[in-house]
Scaffold this motif. Structure first.
Motif, PDB file in Angstrom:
ATOM      1  N   VAL A   1      71.607  90.412   1.352  1.00 16.12           N
ATOM      2  CA  VAL A   1      71.118  91.483   0.490  1.00 16.12           C
ATOM      3  C   VAL A   1      71.541  92.822   1.082  1.00 16.12           C
ATOM      4  N   GLY A   2      72.153  93.670   0.276  1.00 14.68           N
ATOM      5  CA  GLY A   2      72.589  94.980   0.724  1.00 14.68           C
ATOM      6  C   GLY A   2      71.415  95.932   0.893  1.00 14.68           C
ATOM      7  N   ARG A   3      71.648  96.984   1.682  1.00 14.25           N
ATOM      8  CA  ARG A   3      70.633  98.002   1.892  1.00 14.25           C
ATOM      9  C   ARG A   3      71.072  99.281   1.199  1.00 14.25           C
ATOM     10  N   ASP A   4      70.103 100.016   0.707  1.00 15.53           N
ATOM     11  CA  ASP A   4      70.415 101.279   0.049  1.00 15.53           C
ATOM     12  C   ASP A   4      70.961 102.267   1.088  1.00 15.53           C
ATOM     13  N   ILE A   5      71.924 103.053   0.666  1.00 18.58           N
ATOM     14  CA  ILE A   5      72.542 104.058   1.533  1.00 18.58           C
ATOM     15  C   ILE A   5      71.757 105.351   1.396  1.00 18.58           C
ATOM     16  N   ILE A   6      71.070 105.732   2.460  1.00 13.60           N
ATOM     17  CA  ILE A   6      70.187 106.895   2.398  1.00 13.60           C
ATOM     18  C   ILE A   6      70.987 108.189   2.472  1.00 13.60           C
ATOM     19  N   ALA A   7      71.963 108.252   3.363  1.00 16.71           N
ATOM     20  CA  ALA A   7      72.724 109.486   3.564  1.00 16.71           C
ATOM     21  C   ALA A   7      73.599 109.792   2.352  1.00 16.71           C
TER      22      ALA A   7
ATOM     23  N   PRO B   1      77.101 112.014   0.829  1.00 13.40           N
ATOM     24  CA  PRO B   1      78.406 112.426   1.378  1.00 13.40           C
ATOM     25  C   PRO B   1      78.339 113.744   2.139  1.00 13.40           C
ATOM     26  N   ASP B   2      77.513 114.675   1.664  1.00 11.70           N
ATOM     27  CA  ASP B   2      77.395 115.960   2.361  1.00 11.70           C
ATOM     28  C   ASP B   2      76.755 115.786   3.731  1.00 11.70           C
ATOM     29  N   ASP B   3      75.757 114.889   3.831  1.00  8.82           N
ATOM     30  CA  ASP B   3      75.133 114.621   5.130  1.00  8.82           C
ATOM     31  C   ASP B   3      76.142 114.006   6.103  1.00  8.82           C
ATOM     32  N   ILE B   4      76.898 113.041   5.604  1.00 11.26           N
ATOM     33  CA  ILE B   4      77.899 112.385   6.448  1.00 11.26           C
ATOM     34  C   ILE B   4      78.968 113.383   6.869  1.00 11.26           C
ATOM     35  N   TYR B   5      79.352 114.253   5.939  1.00 10.66           N
ATOM     36  CA  TYR B   5      80.390 115.252   6.226  1.00 10.66           C
ATOM     37  C   TYR B   5      79.911 116.244   7.286  1.00 10.66           C
ATOM     38  N   ALA B   6      78.658 116.629   7.212  1.00 10.92           N
ATOM     39  CA  ALA B   6      78.115 117.550   8.207  1.00 10.92           C
ATOM     40  C   ALA B   6      78.153 116.944   9.603  1.00 10.92           C
ATOM     41  N   ASP B   7      77.823 115.662   9.699  1.00 16.16           N
ATOM     42  CA  ASP B   7      77.915 114.983  10.998  1.00 16.16           C
ATOM     43  C   ASP B   7      79.361 114.852  11.453  1.00 16.16           C
ATOM     44  N   ALA B   8      80.251 114.559  10.504  1.00 16.67           N
ATOM     45  CA  ALA B   8      81.662 114.359  10.852  1.00 16.67           C
ATOM     46  C   ALA B   8      82.303 115.645  11.369  1.00 16.67           C
ATOM     47  N   LEU B   9      81.923 116.793  10.801  1.00 17.01           N
ATOM     48  CA  LEU B   9      82.498 118.063  11.247  1.00 17.01           C
ATOM     49  C   LEU B   9      82.223 118.319  12.722  1.00 17.01           C
ATOM     50  N   ALA B  10      81.096 117.842  13.181  1.00 20.18           N
ATOM     51  CA  ALA B  10      80.724 118.091  14.579  1.00 20.18           C
ATOM     52  C   ALA B  10      81.265 117.041  15.540  1.00 20.18           C
TER      53      ALA B  10
ATOM     54  N   TYR C   1      81.969 106.474   0.849  1.00 19.90           N
ATOM     55  CA  TYR C   1      80.590 106.445   0.357  1.00 19.90           C
ATOM     56  C   TYR C   1      80.508 105.710  -0.986  1.00 19.90           C
ATOM     57  N   TYR C   2      81.355 106.089  -1.919  1.00 18.25           N
ATOM     58  CA  TYR C   2      81.268 105.463  -3.243  1.00 18.25           C
ATOM     59  C   TYR C   2      81.795 104.034  -3.227  1.00 18.25           C
ATOM     60  N   ASN C   3      82.702 103.736  -2.302  1.00 14.20           N
ATOM     61  CA  ASN C   3      83.090 102.330  -2.121  1.00 14.20           C
ATOM     62  C   ASN C   3      81.915 101.510  -1.609  1.00 14.20           C
ATOM     63  N   ALA C   4      81.135 102.097  -0.706  1.00 14.26           N
ATOM     64  CA  ALA C   4      79.962 101.398  -0.184  1.00 14.26           C
ATOM     65  C   ALA C   4      78.909 101.198  -1.273  1.00 14.26           C
ATOM     66  N   VAL C   5      78.705 102.234  -2.103  1.00 14.72           N
ATOM     67  CA  VAL C   5      77.749 102.095  -3.207  1.00 14.72           C
ATOM     68  C   VAL C   5      78.196 100.999  -4.165  1.00 14.72           C
ATOM     69  N   ALA C   6      79.484 101.005  -4.516  1.00 18.20           N
ATOM     70  CA  ALA C   6      79.999  99.979  -5.425  1.00 18.20           C
ATOM     71  C   ALA C   6      79.913  98.595  -4.793  1.00 18.20           C
TER      72      ALA C   6
ATOM     73  N   ALA D   1      80.036 100.063   7.829  1.00 19.92           N
ATOM     74  CA  ALA D   1      80.456 100.372   9.202  1.00 19.92           C
ATOM     75  C   ALA D   1      81.249 101.674   9.242  1.00 19.92           C
ATOM     76  N   LEU D   2      82.069 101.919   8.217  1.00 16.41           N
ATOM     77  CA  LEU D   2      82.838 103.159   8.161  1.00 16.41           C
ATOM     78  C   LEU D   2      81.921 104.372   7.992  1.00 16.41           C
ATOM     79  N   ILE D   3      80.857 104.221   7.196  1.00 18.35           N
ATOM     80  CA  ILE D   3      79.917 105.333   7.020  1.00 18.35           C
ATOM     81  C   ILE D   3      79.280 105.701   8.358  1.00 18.35           C
TER      82      ILE D   3
END
Length: 441
Positions: free
Chosen positions: A235-241, A243-252, A362-367, A429-431
């Motif tokens: 069973v999959g888990r809902d993705i809480i974050a 794209p903007d949240d992930i992007y903010a972490d990635a910038l740093a 992100y949208y690949n993970a949602v799909a 895992a990529l997220i």
């Protein structure tokens, strides 16, 4: 007796070879670490970092004084004017020695800015190295998931063979007592042969996936290579974050962003280095020397006496004031500022590319999550339908065509479920990886 010994020796070697080839299954972390350590591209990037370290050392050493020595020996032949105002043939020789040093006192701040520039370039090269490591890690993870997927598909194919083999045995028994026809048995044998072909193809795909992984790891052979199957929730888990949240972490955290930011800071030092051409420069120099001179026909002191008497020292300061250099300095400053604008655009482009990658993941993970949920429901329904059809078929209330159709639908739904499960696992895992966490399943 010797022949028996030879045969036993050969058998021992044959039995020992597979055992030697087999190794412990590799985890994703082990694969990533091994690939990072042995990848040729990463080794080349490490050499780039070493090259930048050498350039930084060269820039720092510009502050040091230099030291040079010279020695000369000259001979002169032919006619020359004498002290008596007459001409005569004379031979002269001279020997000279000198030792000098110079120290830059002020260079328009060029040296400290050059040191800072090379330091930033070294830090940027280090981030490029981390980017190369991250790239190989994502490639390894993708190849790892492909192996897991092909392993599951091979298992599904084996289950299909098991079902078809049981039905062939069942129909053979029924044929023996006259309750089944030759046509039914032949049809089921054909189905079994097709299932065996599917299993062969699945095993070939698995071997090719393993080969791709071992080539990525720079291993000499894929023999004995295997991977660890992680525990996976159906069973999959809902993705809480978002794209903007992930992007903010990635910038740093993402090294490609850090590298471009460092190069943007370096352009400021490049501008200051170009502007150094507007400033005067001041240097200090010092030296010492002596010489020996001899002319034919004239008496001269010996070598040691002349070297002692002719010994001299000097100290000097050199001030160079730029007045007009054909606008070379002005154009160098303009060029450096254009480089800064281009680097700003490059940083913006890298950020946009990163954001697009994060959106895609992100949208690949949602799909994949939605597909996993739907595939799970479809698998459960098709398995229930198959069990009911199998029971009806064994009771003679359903045809073999209906049985095989229900079986194929169930096995296809199993394959779809496996694909959805590993696709979601990889995208999730990529997220986490874009958020700055370690790449793991």
């Amino acid at each position: 007796m010797p022949i028996i010994i030879v045969i036993l020796g050969l058998l021992a070697v044959l039995f020992a070879m597979p055992m030697h080839a087999q190794t412990q299954p590799w985890s994703l972390e082990q694969c990533c670490d091994y690939a990072v350590e042995h990848n040729i591209t990463i080794k080349q990037q490490e050499n780039q970092c070493r090259q930048q370290e050498i350039q930084l050392s060269t820039a720092r050493n510009q502050r040091l004084p230099d030291l040079s020595g010279s020695a000369g020996q000259n001979f002169s032949f032919g006619r020359g004017l004498t002290a008596q105002n007459t001409y005569t043939n004379t031979n002269t020789s001279s020997t000279s020695f000198s030792l000098g040093t110079s120290v830059p006192l002020f260079t328009g701040f060029q040296i400290p800015n050059n040191i800072k520039l090379n330091q930033l370039n070294l830090e940027a090269a280090t981030q490029d190295l981390e980017k190369a490591k991250n790239d190989i890690r994502t490639q390894v993870a993708q190849a790892y998931v492909q192996i897991l997927y092909d392993m599951e598909i091979a298992d599904v194919a084996l289950r299909q063979i098991s079902i078809d083999s049981a039905q062939v045995a069942r129909l053979q028994a029924l044929l023996n007592i006259g309750r089944a026809s030759e046509a039914e048995l032949a049809q089921q044998k054909a189905t079994l042969a097709q299932s065996q072909l599917t299993a062969t193809q699945a095993n070939n795909n698995l071997q090719l996936a393993i080969l791709s992984m071992t080539q990525l790891l720079e291993l000499e052979s894929p023999e004995g290579f295997s991977v660890v199957r992680p525990e996976i929730s159906s069973v999959g888990r809902d993705i809480i974050a978002t794209p903007d949240d992930i992007y903010a972490d990635a910038l740093a955290t993402k090294p490609e962003i850090q590298a471009q930011q460092l190069r943007l800071r370096a352009t400021e030092n490049s501008i200051k280095i170009a502007q150094a051409g507007y400033y005067p420069t001041l240097s200090f120099s010092a030296g010492l020397g002596s010489n020996y001179y001899k002319t034919s026909g004239f008496k001269a002191d010996d070598f040691s006496t002349q070297m002692k008497n002719n010994f001299s020292q000097y100290l000097g300061f050199n001030l160079n004031i730029p007045i007009f250099n054909r606008f070379q300095t002005r154009n160098s400053v303009r060029s450096a500022k254009l480089d800064r604008e281009n680097q700003t655009l490059q940083l913006d482009n890298t950020k946009k590319a990163l954001y697009k990658e994060i959106q895609q993941v992100y949208y690949n993970a949602v799909a994949a999550n939605q597909k996993l949920t739907s595939s799970l429901q479809a698998s459960e329904s098709s398995e229930t339908a198959f069990r009911l059809t199998q029971a009806k078929y064994e009771q003679g209330k359903s045809t073999i065509t209906e049985f095989n159709e229900a079986k194929n639908n169930w096995l296809k739904s199993e394959s779809d479920l496996t694909q959805a499960r590993y696709e979601y696992l990889y995208q999730l895992a990529l997220i986490r990886f874009y958020s700055g966490q370690t790449l793991k399943l």
